[in-house]
Design an enzyme around this catalytic site. Structure first.
Site, PDB file in Angstrom:
ATOM      1  N   GLU A 188     -23.678 -11.863   7.045  1.00  0.00           N
ATOM      2  CA  GLU A 188     -24.859 -11.225   6.455  1.00  0.00           C
ATOM      3  C   GLU A 188     -25.400 -10.066   7.293  1.00  0.00           C
ATOM      4  OE1 GLU A 188     -27.570 -14.386   5.319  1.00  0.00           O
ATOM      5  OE2 GLU A 188     -26.150 -15.108   3.806  1.00  0.00           O
ATOM      6  N   GLU A 302     -20.815 -18.203   0.674  1.00  0.00           N
ATOM      7  CA  GLU A 302     -22.007 -19.059   0.711  1.00  0.00           C
ATOM      8  C   GLU A 302     -22.657 -19.056  -0.665  1.00  0.00           C
ATOM      9  OE1 GLU A 302     -25.096 -18.546   3.655  1.00  0.00           O
ATOM     10  OE2 GLU A 302     -23.657 -18.149   5.259  1.00  0.00           O
TER      11      GLU A 302
END
Length: 502
Positions: A188, A302
């Site tokens: 991320e 995810e």
């Protein structure tokens, strides 16, 4: 003939609905679904159970982690696990001597990956985070274990670390094994997990160095990114790799069901929690298909129903219908999805303080299965072909042995209890005589009522842990005779049923 056909259909549906009403619970919604075994079909890979996320790398050395790994493996047969922090200082991979020269230590690396492989699971290697002595700055993420998210102070040393790490894996496990793994660069970077400025340009630099270092060890190794939150950067990432001739073997991104439309799509829509994940997957899927490399695999590394700790979501039976509906919508859009996470052996917010706190895992502390665990267990029974079905709350599949398996659910938002729903299944094109009905709801496969009767202890005793594990067990399937090619059942709000037709 056309008018008589329509009249006959109306009579049939009216009759079926009347039968449904006779079997329905008072106050329940009623529905008829036609199950046609001869309808169009397509392959149905189990994309939702091929990979799981977990707590950071060092936790994999704990016995409780490995217990939960085996439990999740048993019910799903999953192949890959992904976690943060393989380069965190606690793993001990990087140090420097008194002259500032790099020192590598792969002792814990070996124990971590040996443990996964011994349990039949391969690593999905996330290259993160920055060793403190290699970091340009002391920029620590807010997680309890404080990973360093700075760029490196020296790019050549970062290259050498990635290359040495990768070479060690090939030396230890062999190229034929490691070629089955995936290497994902960072986590991320569009959020606070990456402190480079400007974020995107410096992440490109990190990716370029890492991907080239890995491929220099062997072109057979698979590397990808950008591992972004909120389905971001993918189009720009593909363009960058294409323009700069940087190797990329797959694309990865993340989204959670309570992410906002503003963050994911730049819009002001109110996207329901059961629609967000696959809307985001579809966005990225289309970006890949319209890019210069339209065949790149998409790995959703995810996803979950919440990125917060919401007990009414991730600890509850809500997860059954939510997961089933997400599988239905994402089918055909993605190569693999990684549920975050398989276990509450997890410390991003610190040491677990109570067994049920809305953690991401399928299993709570002390290996207590949550309803999400049972949802995965039931949905594992779906077949390998999907058969067309005119319903947005059911999935019809066929197994290799020819038997039909249906998942059907009563989705209700987590903040609502919902009304019971009575469904009559009308069967066509099958000679099935029995329906084996497995259920997940407040009365089946849910520990909550037992836990509440105990007084919701913060530290359950060993006896209480045993009682909770027993309460979480799914009961045997209900065996129902199929009469006149029909079977009727009622699902409570948040109810999921998986039905094998025999």
């Amino acid at each position: 003939m056309r008018r008589w056909h329509i009249l006959g259909l109306v009579v049939f549906l009216t009759f079926s609905q009347n039968v449904s009403k006779l079997n329905a619970q008072p106050g329940s919604e009623q529905d008829v679904i036609v199950i046609d075994a001869t309808a169009a079909r397509h392959p149905f890979p189990h994309i939702w159970e091929s990979m799981f996320g977990s707590g950071r790398a060092i936790l994999s050395l704990r016995d409780s982690y490995r217990h939960d790994l085996r439990a999740a493996k048993e019910i799903t047969g999953f192949t890959y696990v992904r976690f943060h922090g393989i380069f965190n200082d606690e793993v001990g991979v990087y140090d420097e001597d008194s002259q500032g020269r790099p020192l590598y230590n792969f002792s814990y690396i070996d124990q971590i990956y040996d443990g996964l492989l011994a349990n039949g699971v391969r690593p999905f290697v996330e290259i993160s985070f920055m060793p403190n002595k290699l970091a340009a700055n002391h920029i620590l993420h807010a997680f309890w274990y404080k990973p360093n998210v700075s760029p490196p102070k020296d790019w050549s040393r970062w290259d050498e670390l990635v290359a040495a790490f990768t070479q060690h894996l090939v030396d230890r496990y062999g190229i034929d094994e490691v070629a089955h793994w995936y290497f994902e660069v960072w986590n991320e970077p569009n959020l606070d997990f990456w402190a480079g400025q400007p974020k995107q340009d410096t992440y490109w630099e990190l990716y370029d160095h890492s991907a080239r270092a890995i491929k220099a060890i062997s072109p057979r190794l698979r590397v990808g990114g950008p591992a972004t939150a909120q389905a971001a950067w993918v189009g720009a990432f593909i363009r960058h790799c294409s323009e700069k001739n940087v190797p990329v073997d797959f694309v990865s991104s993340h989204v959670y069901a309570n992410d906002t439309a503003q963050d994911v799509f730049g819009s002001q829509e109110d996207i329901p929690r059961n629609r967000m994940v696959c809307r985001a997957v579809d966005k990225v899927h289309n970006q890949i298909k319209t890019s210069s490399t339209p065949t790149l695999p998409l790995i959703w590394s995810e996803f979950n129903a919440s990125y917060k700790n919401e007990t009414e979501v991730t600890d509850s039976v809500y997860m059954g219908p939510w997961l089933a509906d997400t599988i239905r919508q994402c089918d055909g859009l993605v190569d693999s999805m990684s549920y975050w996470t398989f276990s509450d052996v997890f410390e991003e917010q610190g040491v677990v303080k109570t067994p049920f706190y809305g953690g991401y895992g399928l299993l709570a502390a002390d290996g207590i299965p949550k309803p999400a665990f049972n949802a995965f267990k039931l949905l594992h029974n779906l077949g390998e072909e999907r058969i067309s079905l005119d319903s947005d709350s059911a999935l019809l599949t066929r197994r290799k042995n020819g038997s039909l398996v249906l998942a059907i659910w009563n989705y209700t938002p987590p903040e609502q209890s919902g009304s019971p729903r009575t469904i009559t299944l009308h069967l066509k094109g099958t000679k099935a005589k029995l329906a084996l009905i497995s259920r997940l709801d407040h009365d089946h496969g849910d520990f909550h009522s037992v836990y509440e009767k105990m007084g919701a202890p913060r530290y359950p005793s060993q006896t209480q842990i045993g009682e909770l594990r027993e309460a979480a067990e799914l009961p045997p399937p209900e065996v129902r005779q199929i009469k006149n090619d029909e079977v009727t059942l009622t699902l409570p709000g948040h109810g999921l049923a998986v039905i094998e037709l025999k």
